[in-house]
Design a protein around this motif. Sequence first.
Motif, short mmCIF file in Angstrom:
data_model
loop_
_atom_site.label_atom_id
_atom_site.label_comp_id
_atom_site.label_asym_id
_atom_site.label_seq_id
_atom_site.Cartn_x
_atom_site.Cartn_y
_atom_site.Cartn_z
N GLN A 193 40.10 41.58 33.64
CA GLN A 193 41.10 41.57 32.93
C GLN A 193 40.78 42.97 31.87
O GLN A 193 41.87 43.70 31.58
N ARG A 194 39.60 43.20 31.89
CA ARG A 194 39.08 44.44 30.97
C ARG A 194 39.97 45.81 31.93
O ARG A 194 40.55 46.58 31.15
N ASP A 195 39.70 45.79 33.10
CA ASP A 195 40.14 47.00 33.83
C ASP A 195 41.72 46.89 33.87
O ASP A 195 42.34 48.15 33.88
N GLY A 196 42.06 45.86 34.01
CA GLY A 196 43.87 45.67 34.11
C GLY A 196 44.32 46.29 32.83
O GLY A 196 45.28 47.01 32.85
N ARG A 197 43.75 45.79 31.66
CA ARG A 197 44.41 46.20 30.53
C ARG A 197 44.08 47.77 30.23
O ARG A 197 45.15 48.57 29.81
N ILE A 198 43.17 48.18 30.64
CA ILE A 198 42.85 49.64 30.33
C ILE A 198 43.60 50.35 31.38
O ILE A 198 44.11 51.54 30.92
N ASN A 199 44.20 49.95 32.63
CA ASN A 199 44.84 50.86 33.40
C ASN A 199 46.41 50.69 32.95
O ASN A 199 47.02 51.61 32.91
N VAL A 200 46.70 49.63 32.17
CA VAL A 200 48.09 49.52 31.54
C VAL A 200 48.23 50.55 30.40
O VAL A 200 49.34 51.18 30.24
N ILE A 201 47.27 50.31 29.48
CA ILE A 201 47.32 51.14 28.33
C ILE A 201 47.16 52.67 28.82
O ILE A 201 48.02 53.43 28.25
#
Length: 277
Positions: A193-201
């Motif tokens: 979840q952390r890596d996914g949100r960072i990639n989206v941002i």
Amino acid sequence: MFARISGAALRAILVALLFATPSLLLPGFATGGTEIVVLLALVAAALTFAEYNSTFPSFIEFRDAPPLNRLRFVSLAVTVFALTLISKNSIEPSNLTTLFAGLGAALGNLMDFPYSPVRLATLMLPDHTPLSTVAAVRDSAGVAYVVALATVASFAFVIRILSWPVGNGAFNVWINLPLFDPTTGGDVVYRLQRDGRINVIIGVLLPFVIPALVQIASGMINPLILERPLTLIWTMSAWGFLPASMIIRGMAMLRVADLIEEKRRRAYANAEALQTA
């Protein structure tokens, strides 16, 4: 065995053609750089063939989770092909290049509003930039950004409507995320979840940040190199493709995290049911 080799070979050929397309369609501007283009095409093709012909994954993510990588390839191929035809219209106009040039101008004008990424892409150019170059950058940025938005929307449709990746069968985290180590760094769901949100941002911010960085570094990077057709094609293609690729990667990781969390909840529910039985 034969299916895997033929599939890897086909992917390698398509990747090589992608890299060679601008130089093939704009031969007059590839003088002195033909060897570099051929080398890049061969290296990309060899890496693609080696990855998809191997049983064990190495660095390409979501290798066995179509259509994510296919969407990425189609997005980049459409952008490169469209921008190549738009650039060719000013050299060797034809009905096809005129059609793409008109479409590019329409998309460029549509996306050129205050504070938009397309407007920022034109503002990074020096004040003395010819109007023809500004128009070319605007049209190319408009096409690249619209294709990127369509790619993200297509993958969102695949996730929500087609239930990616479970619609394709079992999802193997090790094969599809070879660079992700589930045994280190804490809870797997939290890290995904952390890596996914960072990639989206980062993917959302990149189209806005890149023009600002180019303007800041104008002393070292001359924005007028975008007057060269090949440079304009690859720069604008990367400007649109990289953010879209990061966003769909983040969306994919968030989706995988949701699936793992859902599987955990079912396992806990079954365990409680067995205890109370």
